[in-house]
Structures are given as C-alpha cells and as structure tokens.
Design a protein around this motif. Sequence first.
Motif, short mmCIF file in Angstrom:
data_model
loop_
_atom_site.label_atom_id
_atom_site.label_comp_id
_atom_site.label_asym_id
_atom_site.label_seq_id
_atom_site.Cartn_x
_atom_site.Cartn_y
_atom_site.Cartn_z
N PRO A 88 0.83 -1.20 0.00
CA PRO A 88 0.00 0.00 0.00
C PRO A 88 0.87 1.25 0.00
O PRO A 88 2.03 1.21 0.41
CB PRO A 88 -0.80 -0.11 1.30
N PRO A 89 0.33 2.37 -0.50
CA PRO A 89 1.11 3.61 -0.51
C PRO A 89 1.42 4.06 0.92
O PRO A 89 0.61 3.90 1.83
CB PRO A 89 0.21 4.61 -1.22
N VAL A 90 2.59 4.61 1.09
CA VAL A 90 3.02 5.09 2.42
C VAL A 90 2.25 6.35 2.76
O VAL A 90 2.25 7.31 1.99
CB VAL A 90 4.55 5.36 2.42
N MET A 119 3.44 -4.81 9.77
CA MET A 119 3.47 -4.97 8.32
C MET A 119 2.39 -4.09 7.70
O MET A 119 1.28 -4.00 8.25
CB MET A 119 3.24 -6.44 7.93
N PRO A 120 2.66 -3.43 6.59
CA PRO A 120 1.68 -2.54 5.97
C PRO A 120 0.35 -3.24 5.64
O PRO A 120 -0.70 -2.61 5.67
CB PRO A 120 2.37 -2.08 4.68
N LEU A 136 -6.55 2.78 7.31
CA LEU A 136 -6.85 4.12 7.80
C LEU A 136 -7.90 4.05 8.89
O LEU A 136 -8.82 3.23 8.83
CB LEU A 136 -7.38 5.00 6.66
N ALA A 137 -7.76 4.91 9.88
CA ALA A 137 -8.74 4.97 10.97
C ALA A 137 -10.06 5.53 10.43
O ALA A 137 -10.07 6.48 9.66
CB ALA A 137 -8.22 5.83 12.11
N ARG A 138 -11.16 4.91 10.84
CA ARG A 138 -12.48 5.41 10.48
C ARG A 138 -12.77 6.68 11.27
O ARG A 138 -12.10 6.96 12.26
CB ARG A 138 -13.54 4.34 10.78
N PRO A 139 -13.75 7.48 10.83
CA PRO A 139 -14.03 8.74 11.53
C PRO A 139 -14.25 8.58 13.03
O PRO A 139 -13.74 9.37 13.82
CB PRO A 139 -15.29 9.26 10.84
N GLU A 140 -14.98 7.54 13.45
CA GLU A 140 -15.22 7.37 14.88
C GLU A 140 -13.95 6.98 15.63
O GLU A 140 -13.76 7.35 16.79
CB GLU A 140 -16.35 6.36 15.15
#
Length: 85
Positions: free
Chosen positions: A14-16, A56-57, A62-66
């Motif tokens: 995944p992209p950094v 590991m990537p 990504l964290a969700r809004p909550e």
Amino acid sequence: MPGKCVRTEQSEPPPVPEIGTLMVDVSRDRVGEFRGEWCGWWCLRPVCGGTEWAVMPEAVQLARPEERLRAETARANARSRGELL
C-alpha cells in the motif's frame, strides 16, 4: 514455523501515508499515528504517547471517523491532564 514472519503472496504494498496519519493496526486492534517506514515495516506510535511499534503494511488500515474522534479526544484529555507536552 512459529515466530517467523513469512509473506505468502507477492502483492503491491500500500502507498506510504503521511507522517501523523491515524492508522489502525488490525492485528493488535490499536490506533496509532504513522511515524515512518523501516525495512518494509510501518512504525506507529500510540496517540497518547508511548513506545512505537512496527507492523506490516498489510495489517494496517486508515482509521475510520469514529476511531479518529476517539483517538483525538483521548489525546486532548491526556494533554489537559498534563500527560502530553
């Protein structure tokens, strides 16, 4: 083999993300702040401070809004208690 990390598939990493991006380590169910990349591993730091950990990537999303709101609230509360500089 126990204790050995082996990649089973050859996929595009995944992209950094940008430093400071809130991420979720799904292998540990922890939210952390992205701090950088090291030998193919991503380093995350607890939002309220503490020791960084490597993951590991493929085990990060990504964290969700909550999750972001919960982490940012925890950081603000720690700062108000004088636990963060």
